[in-house]
Design a protein around this motif. Structure first.
Motif, PDB file in Angstrom:
ATOM      1  N   GLY A 179       0.796  -1.217   0.000  1.00 35.24           N
ATOM      2  CA  GLY A 179       0.000   0.000   0.000  1.00 35.24           C
ATOM      3  C   GLY A 179       0.829   1.268   0.000  1.00 35.24           C
ATOM      4  N   ASP A 180       2.025   1.225   0.618  1.00 42.94           N
ATOM      5  CA  ASP A 180       2.919   2.382   0.580  1.00 42.94           C
ATOM      6  C   ASP A 180       3.439   2.639  -0.830  1.00 42.94           C
ATOM      7  OD1 ASP A 180       2.760   2.727   3.349  1.00 42.94           O
ATOM      8  OD2 ASP A 180       4.487   1.422   3.721  1.00 42.94           O
ATOM      9  N   ALA A 181       3.800   1.570  -1.514  1.00 45.69           N
ATOM     10  CA  ALA A 181       4.530   1.678  -2.772  1.00 45.69           C
ATOM     11  C   ALA A 181       3.637   1.815  -3.998  1.00 45.69           C
ATOM     12  CB  ALA A 181       5.439   0.460  -2.940  1.00 45.69           C
ATOM     13  N   ASP A 309      -2.577  -5.923 -17.362  1.00 46.31           N
ATOM     14  CA  ASP A 309      -2.264  -4.528 -17.064  1.00 46.31           C
ATOM     15  C   ASP A 309      -0.862  -4.375 -16.495  1.00 46.31           C
ATOM     16  OD1 ASP A 309      -2.484  -5.434 -14.464  1.00 46.31           O
ATOM     17  OD2 ASP A 309      -4.175  -4.175 -13.909  1.00 46.31           O
ATOM     18  N   TYR A 310      -0.418  -3.113 -16.449  1.00 41.62           N
ATOM     19  CA  TYR A 310       0.933  -2.805 -15.966  1.00 41.62           C
ATOM     20  C   TYR A 310       0.913  -1.454 -15.260  1.00 41.62           C
ATOM     21  CZ  TYR A 310       5.887  -1.550 -15.991  1.00 41.62           C
ATOM     22  OH  TYR A 310       7.149  -1.149 -15.614  1.00 41.62           O
ATOM     23  N   TYR A 311       1.598  -1.380 -14.112  1.00 44.68           N
ATOM     24  CA  TYR A 311       1.695  -0.168 -13.300  1.00 44.68           C
ATOM     25  C   TYR A 311       3.162   0.154 -13.087  1.00 44.68           C
ATOM     26  CZ  TYR A 311       1.156   2.772  -9.045  1.00 44.68           C
ATOM     27  OH  TYR A 311       1.202   3.765  -8.094  1.00 44.68           O
ATOM     28  N   ASP A 312       3.526   1.442 -13.248  1.00 40.83           N
ATOM     29  CA  ASP A 312       4.904   1.881 -13.021  1.00 40.83           C
ATOM     30  C   ASP A 312       4.877   3.161 -12.197  1.00 40.83           C
ATOM     31  OD1 ASP A 312       7.865   1.764 -13.683  1.00 40.83           O
ATOM     32  OD2 ASP A 312       7.355   3.758 -14.431  1.00 40.83           O
ATOM     33  N   GLY A 313       5.484   3.127 -10.990  1.00 40.31           N
ATOM     34  CA  GLY A 313       5.499   4.283 -10.108  1.00 40.31           C
ATOM     35  C   GLY A 313       6.907   4.686  -9.736  1.00 40.31           C
ATOM     36  N   SER A 314       7.078   5.978  -9.411  1.00 39.30           N
ATOM     37  CA  SER A 314       8.384   6.503  -9.023  1.00 39.30           C
ATOM     38  C   SER A 314       8.239   7.437  -7.827  1.00 39.30           C
ATOM     39  CB  SER A 314       9.026   7.275 -10.185  1.00 39.30           C
ATOM     40  OG  SER A 314       9.193   6.459 -11.315  1.00 39.30           O
ATOM     41  N   ASP A 315       9.184   7.351  -6.885  1.00 36.26           N
ATOM     42  CA  ASP A 315       9.292   8.282  -5.755  1.00 36.26           C
ATOM     43  C   ASP A 315       8.064   8.274  -4.846  1.00 36.26           C
ATOM     44  OD1 ASP A 315      11.686   9.150  -7.013  1.00 36.26           O
ATOM     45  OD2 ASP A 315      10.537  10.561  -8.231  1.00 36.26           O
ATOM     46  N   GLY A 320      13.703   8.531  -5.553  1.00 40.21           N
ATOM     47  CA  GLY A 320      14.529   7.599  -6.302  1.00 40.21           C
ATOM     48  C   GLY A 320      14.042   6.172  -6.302  1.00 40.21           C
ATOM     49  N   ASP A 321      12.913   5.885  -5.634  1.00 40.52           N
ATOM     50  CA  ASP A 321      12.443   4.504  -5.607  1.00 40.52           C
ATOM     51  C   ASP A 321      11.612   4.178  -6.848  1.00 40.52           C
ATOM     52  OD1 ASP A 321       9.854   5.447  -5.275  1.00 40.52           O
ATOM     53  OD2 ASP A 321       9.668   4.821  -3.199  1.00 40.52           O
ATOM     54  N   SER A 322      11.331   2.886  -7.034  1.00 36.52           N
ATOM     55  CA  SER A 322      10.594   2.419  -8.205  1.00 36.52           C
ATOM     56  C   SER A 322       9.619   1.330  -7.785  1.00 36.52           C
ATOM     57  CB  SER A 322      11.557   1.879  -9.269  1.00 36.52           C
ATOM     58  OG  SER A 322      10.854   1.327 -10.364  1.00 36.52           O
ATOM     59  N   SER A 323       8.376   1.431  -8.254  1.00 39.16           N
ATOM     60  CA  SER A 323       7.335   0.438  -7.965  1.00 39.16           C
ATOM     61  C   SER A 323       6.782  -0.070  -9.287  1.00 39.16           C
ATOM     62  CB  SER A 323       6.195   1.064  -7.153  1.00 39.16           C
ATOM     63  OG  SER A 323       6.675   1.783  -6.042  1.00 39.16           O
ATOM     64  N   GLU A 324       6.780  -1.371  -9.468  1.00 40.72           N
ATOM     65  CA  GLU A 324       6.252  -1.958 -10.694  1.00 40.72           C
ATOM     66  C   GLU A 324       5.314  -3.108 -10.353  1.00 40.72           C
ATOM     67  OE1 GLU A 324       8.920  -2.116 -14.339  1.00 40.72           O
ATOM     68  OE2 GLU A 324      10.396  -2.234 -12.714  1.00 40.72           O
ATOM     69  N   SER A 325       4.248  -3.228 -11.141  1.00 40.03           N
ATOM     70  CA  SER A 325       3.306  -4.322 -10.953  1.00 40.03           C
ATOM     71  C   SER A 325       2.668  -4.676 -12.288  1.00 40.03           C
ATOM     72  CB  SER A 325       2.217  -3.924  -9.944  1.00 40.03           C
ATOM     73  OG  SER A 325       1.274  -4.963  -9.778  1.00 40.03           O
ATOM     74  N   TRP A 326       2.439  -5.963 -12.496  1.00 40.59           N
ATOM     75  CA  TRP A 326       1.656  -6.394 -13.644  1.00 40.59           C
ATOM     76  C   TRP A 326       0.653  -7.438 -13.174  1.00 40.59           C
ATOM     77  CZ3 TRP A 326       1.615 -11.528 -15.069  1.00 40.59           C
ATOM     78  CH2 TRP A 326       2.670 -12.336 -14.587  1.00 40.59           C
ATOM     79  N   GLY A 327      -0.443  -7.552 -13.918  1.00 40.60           N
ATOM     80  CA  GLY A 327      -1.460  -8.491 -13.494  1.00 40.60           C
ATOM     81  C   GLY A 327      -2.307  -8.989 -14.652  1.00 40.60           C
ATOM     82  N   ILE A 328      -2.974 -10.115 -14.418  1.00 36.85           N
ATOM     83  CA  ILE A 328      -3.955 -10.661 -15.352  1.00 36.85           C
ATOM     84  C   ILE A 328      -5.216 -10.985 -14.565  1.00 36.85           C
ATOM     85  CG2 ILE A 328      -2.284 -11.552 -17.035  1.00 36.85           C
ATOM     86  CD1 ILE A 328      -2.523 -14.290 -15.724  1.00 36.85           C
ATOM     87  N   ALA A 329      -6.358 -10.884 -15.228  1.00 36.84           N
ATOM     88  CA  ALA A 329      -7.620 -11.117 -14.528  1.00 36.84           C
ATOM     89  C   ALA A 329      -8.671 -11.639 -15.489  1.00 36.84           C
ATOM     90  CB  ALA A 329      -8.113  -9.825 -13.865  1.00 36.84           C
ATOM     91  N   SER A 349       6.856  -5.548  -7.505  1.00 38.95           N
ATOM     92  CA  SER A 349       8.305  -5.416  -7.272  1.00 38.95           C
ATOM     93  C   SER A 349       8.597  -3.990  -6.825  1.00 38.95           C
ATOM     94  CB  SER A 349       9.110  -5.763  -8.525  1.00 38.95           C
ATOM     95  OG  SER A 349       8.808  -4.887  -9.586  1.00 38.95           O
ATOM     96  N   TYR A 350       9.658  -3.847  -6.006  1.00 40.75           N
ATOM     97  CA  TYR A 350      10.000  -2.541  -5.448  1.00 40.75           C
ATOM     98  C   TYR A 350      11.503  -2.440  -5.276  1.00 40.75           C
ATOM     99  CZ  TYR A 350      10.375   1.338  -2.133  1.00 40.75           C
ATOM    100  OH  TYR A 350      10.706   2.512  -1.527  1.00 40.75           O
ATOM    101  N   SER A 351      12.043  -1.250  -5.513  1.00 35.31           N
ATOM    102  CA  SER A 351      13.462  -0.990  -5.258  1.00 35.31           C
ATOM    103  C   SER A 351      13.615   0.459  -4.837  1.00 35.31           C
ATOM    104  CB  SER A 351      14.302  -1.258  -6.517  1.00 35.31           C
ATOM    105  OG  SER A 351      13.933  -0.377  -7.565  1.00 35.31           O
ATOM    106  N   ASP A 352      14.667   0.740  -4.071  1.00 37.59           N
ATOM    107  CA  ASP A 352      14.967   2.119  -3.682  1.00 37.59           C
ATOM    108  C   ASP A 352      16.470   2.349  -3.744  1.00 37.59           C
ATOM    109  OD1 ASP A 352      16.008   0.982  -1.359  1.00 37.59           O
ATOM    110  OD2 ASP A 352      14.223   1.408  -0.162  1.00 37.59           O
ATOM    111  N   THR A 353      16.898   3.500  -3.279  1.00 37.67           N
ATOM    112  CA  THR A 353      18.303   3.876  -3.425  1.00 37.67           C
ATOM    113  C   THR A 353      19.167   3.418  -2.255  1.00 37.67           C
ATOM    114  OG1 THR A 353      17.842   6.030  -2.432  1.00 37.67           O
ATOM    115  CG2 THR A 353      17.717   5.869  -4.835  1.00 37.67           C
ATOM    116  N   THR A 354      18.588   2.736  -1.273  1.00 39.07           N
ATOM    117  CA  THR A 354      19.373   2.236  -0.156  1.00 39.07           C
ATOM    118  C   THR A 354      20.089   0.955  -0.558  1.00 39.07           C
ATOM    119  OG1 THR A 354      17.631   0.819   0.784  1.00 39.07           O
ATOM    120  CG2 THR A 354      17.618   3.166   1.388  1.00 39.07           C
ATOM    121  N   ALA A 355      20.877   0.422   0.355  1.00 40.04           N
ATOM    122  CA  ALA A 355      21.595  -0.826   0.091  1.00 40.04           C
ATOM    123  C   ALA A 355      20.675  -2.039   0.186  1.00 40.04           C
ATOM    124  CB  ALA A 355      22.750  -0.977   1.080  1.00 40.04           C
TER     125      ALA A 355
END
Length: 372
Positions: A179-181, A309-315, A320-329, A349-355
């Motif tokens: 829900g955050d991402a 469908d496909y979702y692409d989010g940033s920050d 600097g983070d990235s949020s991606e999701s795909w789905g079928i229904a 899937s999620y990634s950010d700028t930390t280690a």
């Protein structure tokens, strides 16, 4: 609870719904142009969430369209109509309200489950004036969608599993939830005053001002504007689109401005649709969403719909983070019983700028919505 037991329970719920008679709340009228109509729906589902380490199986209420009940009172005054609308969710365990640590209560109703306590005065010449708990002008602005699969897949991709957190590559539960991402930056329901214009060739203009009257110790104030356009007679096509801007102020928090909108185009002869949505928050991030849908009368019982469908989010959580999701229904209508059965799969899937690196998560949701 074991997977086998959950699957049997889910099957029992579906069987009970299939055995239920086709039913709709009656409309009562009087001799003075007044009417009363009630309605509702149940939307139970089975949720399987895989966070990369553990599987979690839950029986939940689908937050994409939760179980609810409500009624409309209407009274005409010449060409004008005064309406009162009440609606509440049942407060069943929500698909975006469970997580790795807890399933929460199976039933927990509070006043925040109230969706509408709303007076509306619909005029023939000047549009509609509304006051009370209800939708802001921007509510639903990102939801244009002809695909027919909104129960399993939509721009609010966190609805079917938003309470769960991502796991790190080391296997620890992180502090970043689905829900955050993933957000749609859509409008909300508040205690508000709202104006909607008449329909001008398919265009409707709306504006509202509201505050959160159901939550305690909340001084949030929001005002927004929106414009919508719909036309189902564009030759072989139908179009639904809208855009909105919302400004929110709250003591102790930074003021924010959200701009969001959506567009859906349907080719009526083939049943193929395309949906696009996007949103931007000035103090954080943005996202874009795309969906391809197909609906056809493949079975005699009712329309069958599929989508990807496909979702692409940033920050959206940190810079600097990235949020991606795909789905079928897939959704199957069973018209005789006012029933829609569905199944959906979604990957996050999620990634950010930390280690820290995060494992992908996925969710399966299967259920049925019965309207009465």
């Amino acid at each position: 609870m074991s997977t086998k037991l959950v699957l049997r329970s889910s099957a029992a719920v579906a069987a009970a719904l299939l055995a239920a008679p086709a039913f709709a709340g009656p409309t009562y009228t009087n001799d003075n142009g007044g009417s009363f109509r009630w309605y509702g729906q149940f939307n139970p589902s089975f949720q399987n969430f895989d966070d990369g380490v553990e599987d979690y199986n839950r029986l939940v209420d689908n937050s994409s369209s939760n179980s609810r009940i409500g009624f409309w009172l209407e009274q005409s005054f010449g060409e004008n109509t005064l309406k009162f609308h009440f609606e509440t969710a049942f407060g069943l365990r929500a698909s975006d309200g469970v997580n790795q640590a807890t399933t929460g209560d199976s039933l927990s109703w509070s006043r925040t489950n109230i969706r509408h306590v709303d007076f509306q005065f619909e005029t023939a010449s000047y549009g509609t004036f509304s006051a009370g708990q209800g939708s802001m002008a921007s509510d639903g602005i990102t939801g244009a969608d002809f695909s027919g699969t909104g129960l399993g897949a939509g721009v609010s991709v966190a609805d079917i599993g938003g309470g769960y957190a991502f796991r790190t590559s080391a296997g620890a539960v992180s502090g970043v939830t689905i829900g955050d991402a993933f957000t749609d930056l859509d409008g909300s329901r508040l205690g508000r005053v709202r104006y909607d214009s008449k329909n001008f060739g398919g265009f409707v203009f709306s504006a509202s001002y509201g505050t959160d009257i159901l939550a305690t110790n909340n001084d949030r104030e929001t005002y927004d504007v929106a414009v919508r356009y719909s036309n189902d007679d564009l030759g072989a096509f139908a179009l639904d689109t809208g855009i909105a801007a919302a400004w929110t102020e709250q003591t102790g928090q930074q003021d924010r401005r959200d701009i969001s909108g959506s567009l859906s185009l349907l080719h009526k002869d083939t049943g193929v649709s395309m949906t696009l949505a996007a949103g931007d928050r000035d103090i954080s991030g943005n996202y874009a969403y795309a969906k391809l849908g197909y609906s056809a009368d493949l079975l005699a019982v009712g329309k069958t719909s599929f989508s990807v469908d496909y979702y692409d989010g940033s920050d959206l959580v940190t810079n600097g983070d990235s949020s991606e999701s795909w789905g079928i229904a897939a959704v199957q209508k069973i018209d005789r019983f006012n029933l829609e059965t569905y199944i959906a799969y979604r990957d996050y899937s999620y990634s950010d700028t930390t280690a820290t690196t995060y494992q992908d998560s996925n969710v399966i949701l299967a259920g049925a919505r019965w309207k009465f």
